[in-house]
Design a protein around this motif. Structure first.
Motif, mmCIF file in Angstrom:
data_model
loop_
_atom_site.group_PDB
_atom_site.id
_atom_site.type_symbol
_atom_site.label_atom_id
_atom_site.label_comp_id
_atom_site.label_asym_id
_atom_site.label_seq_id
_atom_site.Cartn_x
_atom_site.Cartn_y
_atom_site.Cartn_z
ATOM 1 N N MET A 83 36.608 31.064 47.561
ATOM 2 C CA MET A 83 36.264 30.969 48.426
ATOM 3 C C MET A 83 35.208 30.033 48.442
ATOM 4 S SD MET A 83 33.447 34.034 49.671
ATOM 5 C CE MET A 83 33.925 35.096 48.449
ATOM 6 N N ARG A 84 34.500 29.091 50.019
ATOM 7 C CA ARG A 84 33.652 27.246 49.169
ATOM 8 C C ARG A 84 32.888 28.261 49.780
ATOM 9 N NH1 ARG A 84 37.630 23.666 52.789
ATOM 10 N NH2 ARG A 84 35.575 23.573 54.297
ATOM 11 N N ILE A 85 31.421 27.554 49.559
ATOM 12 C CA ILE A 85 30.321 27.593 49.535
ATOM 13 C C ILE A 85 29.104 28.629 51.106
ATOM 14 C CG2 ILE A 85 29.105 25.155 50.297
ATOM 15 C CD1 ILE A 85 26.948 26.114 48.082
ATOM 16 N N GLY A 86 30.270 27.196 52.403
ATOM 17 C CA GLY A 86 30.205 27.710 53.144
ATOM 18 C C GLY A 86 30.355 28.938 53.520
ATOM 19 N N GLU A 87 31.776 29.132 53.245
ATOM 20 C CA GLU A 87 32.579 30.520 53.623
ATOM 21 C C GLU A 87 31.362 31.995 52.651
ATOM 22 O OE1 GLU A 87 36.788 29.579 53.442
ATOM 23 O OE2 GLU A 87 35.911 29.179 51.561
ATOM 24 N N LEU A 88 30.428 31.705 51.984
ATOM 25 C CA LEU A 88 29.977 32.811 50.290
ATOM 26 C C LEU A 88 28.873 32.897 51.764
ATOM 27 C CD1 LEU A 88 29.422 34.131 48.064
ATOM 28 C CD2 LEU A 88 28.499 31.951 46.785
ATOM 29 N N SER A 89 28.017 31.414 51.990
ATOM 30 C CA SER A 89 27.125 31.369 52.555
ATOM 31 C C SER A 89 27.085 32.192 54.029
ATOM 32 C CB SER A 89 26.312 29.871 53.424
ATOM 33 O OG SER A 89 25.294 29.886 54.050
ATOM 34 N N LYS A 90 28.019 31.943 54.416
ATOM 35 C CA LYS A 90 28.384 32.725 56.032
ATOM 36 C C LYS A 90 27.952 34.535 55.668
ATOM 37 C CE LYS A 90 30.599 31.607 59.917
ATOM 38 N NZ LYS A 90 31.616 31.197 60.335
ATOM 39 N N ALA A 91 29.309 34.629 54.113
ATOM 40 C CA ALA A 91 29.341 35.887 54.434
ATOM 41 C C ALA A 91 27.849 36.708 53.618
ATOM 42 C CB ALA A 91 30.628 36.553 52.902
ATOM 43 N N THR A 92 27.415 35.842 53.041
ATOM 44 C CA THR A 92 25.594 36.592 52.127
ATOM 45 C C THR A 92 24.288 36.468 52.980
ATOM 46 O OG1 THR A 92 25.512 34.704 50.753
ATOM 47 C CG2 THR A 92 27.171 36.274 49.896
ATOM 48 N N GLY A 93 24.782 35.424 54.273
ATOM 49 C CA GLY A 93 23.740 35.195 54.683
ATOM 50 C C GLY A 93 22.218 34.287 54.080
ATOM 51 N N VAL A 94 22.596 33.875 53.189
ATOM 52 C CA VAL A 94 21.730 32.996 51.817
ATOM 53 C C VAL A 94 22.223 31.389 52.266
ATOM 54 C CG1 VAL A 94 21.708 32.678 49.747
ATOM 55 C CG2 VAL A 94 21.813 34.966 50.350
ATOM 56 N N SER A 95 21.706 30.672 52.570
ATOM 57 C CA SER A 95 21.793 29.223 53.133
ATOM 58 C C SER A 95 22.484 28.324 51.733
ATOM 59 C CB SER A 95 20.174 28.428 52.977
ATOM 60 O OG SER A 95 20.133 28.310 51.438
ATOM 61 N N SER A 96 22.981 27.526 52.167
ATOM 62 C CA SER A 96 24.163 26.896 50.898
ATOM 63 C C SER A 96 23.302 26.290 50.320
ATOM 64 C CB SER A 96 24.199 26.135 51.289
ATOM 65 O OG SER A 96 25.762 25.690 52.729
ATOM 66 N N ARG A 97 21.607 25.233 50.231
ATOM 67 C CA ARG A 97 20.844 24.992 49.262
ATOM 68 C C ARG A 97 20.516 25.996 48.519
ATOM 69 N NH1 ARG A 97 15.266 22.640 51.763
ATOM 70 N NH2 ARG A 97 14.347 22.383 49.613
ATOM 71 N N SER A 135 30.788 28.757 39.098
ATOM 72 C CA SER A 135 31.394 28.268 40.457
ATOM 73 C C SER A 135 32.446 27.580 39.801
ATOM 74 C CB SER A 135 31.227 27.318 42.119
ATOM 75 O OG SER A 135 30.748 26.131 41.541
ATOM 76 N N GLU A 136 33.393 27.191 40.445
ATOM 77 C CA GLU A 136 34.568 26.225 39.693
ATOM 78 C C GLU A 136 34.724 25.266 40.291
ATOM 79 O OE1 GLU A 136 36.451 27.335 36.867
ATOM 80 O OE2 GLU A 136 34.482 28.558 36.694
ATOM 81 N N ARG A 137 34.685 24.143 39.758
ATOM 82 C CA ARG A 137 35.035 22.816 40.485
ATOM 83 C C ARG A 137 36.642 22.494 40.860
ATOM 84 N NH1 ARG A 137 30.656 20.046 43.308
ATOM 85 N NH2 ARG A 137 28.752 20.701 42.368
ATOM 86 N N ARG A 138 36.392 22.864 42.461
ATOM 87 C CA ARG A 138 38.045 21.831 42.591
ATOM 88 C C ARG A 138 38.246 20.152 42.305
ATOM 89 N NH1 ARG A 138 39.450 24.436 48.450
ATOM 90 N NH2 ARG A 138 41.524 25.898 46.827
ATOM 91 N N PRO A 139 39.737 19.767 42.300
ATOM 92 C CA PRO A 139 39.860 18.334 41.965
ATOM 93 C C PRO A 139 38.721 17.979 43.424
ATOM 94 C CG PRO A 139 42.042 19.988 41.447
ATOM 95 C CD PRO A 139 40.816 20.895 42.678
ATOM 96 N N ASN A 140 38.856 17.966 44.434
ATOM 97 C CA ASN A 140 38.407 17.299 45.517
ATOM 98 C C ASN A 140 36.354 17.375 45.236
ATOM 99 O OD1 ASN A 140 37.477 20.015 46.545
ATOM 100 N ND2 ASN A 140 38.919 19.920 47.800
ATOM 101 N N GLY A 141 35.835 18.717 44.664
ATOM 102 C CA GLY A 141 34.359 17.821 44.324
ATOM 103 C C GLY A 141 34.547 19.882 44.570
#
Length: 122
Positions: free
Chosen positions: A1-15, A28-34
Motif C-alpha cells: 500500500m502507498r503512504i496515503g493509504e497507510l495514512s488513511k488506514a491508521t489515522g496518522v499523517s503522511s508526514r 517501505s520499499e521504493r517503487r520504480p516511480n519513487g
C-alpha cells in the motif's frame, strides 16, 4: 500500500509516517516511480508505534523495542530493554502519585480551607 493509504488506514499523517521511516521505525520499499510501498502489517506496526509514543517513550527506545516485538534478532538485549520500559512506567507512576497528592491538597483547600486562610488576611 502507498503512504496515503497507510495514512488513511491508521489515522496518522503522511508526514508522521515519513518521520517514522526516517527514524528507522517503519520500513517501505521504493517503487520504480519513487513511491513508497508499505507491507500490510505496517498498519499494526504504526498502531504499536503510536501506543509507545503515547506512553511517553522516545523514538530511540521505540526503535529498540520494535525488533523485540517482531521476534527479529535485535541488536540489543530485549530483557534489558524491558527493564528500561519498566523504569519509564515506574516514573509515570511516581508522577501520577505526585499529581494525585497535589489534587487532594487543592480539593481540601477548596472544600474545607477556603474560609480559614481568608480570615487571617487583611
Amino acid at each position: 500500500m502507498r503512504i496515503g493509504e497507510l495514512s488513511k488506514a491508521t489515522g496518522v499523517s503522511s508526514r508522521a509516517l515519513r518521520y517514522y521511516e526516517q527514524q528507522g521505525l517503519l520500513r517501505s520499499e521504493r517503487r520504480p516511480n519513487g513511491y513508497r510501498e508499505y507491507a500490510p502489517e505496517s498498519i499494526k506496526i504504526v498502531a504499536f508505534i503510536q501506543d509507545l509514543f503515547q506512553a511517553g517513550l522516545s523514538s530511540d527506545v521505540v526503535r529498540e523495542i520494535l525488533p523485540c516485538a517482531r521476534d527479529e534478532h535485535p541488536p540489543g538485549d530485549c530483557a534489558e530493554l524491558l527493564t528500561r520500559v519498566r523504569q519509564v512506567r515506574d516514573e509515570l507512576v511516581r508522577q501520577e502519585q505526585h499529581i494525585a497528592e497535589r489534587r487532594r491538597r487543592l480539593d481540601t483547600y477548596l472544600t474545607e480551607g477556603y474560609e480559614a486562610p481568608r480570615r487571617g488576611i487583611t
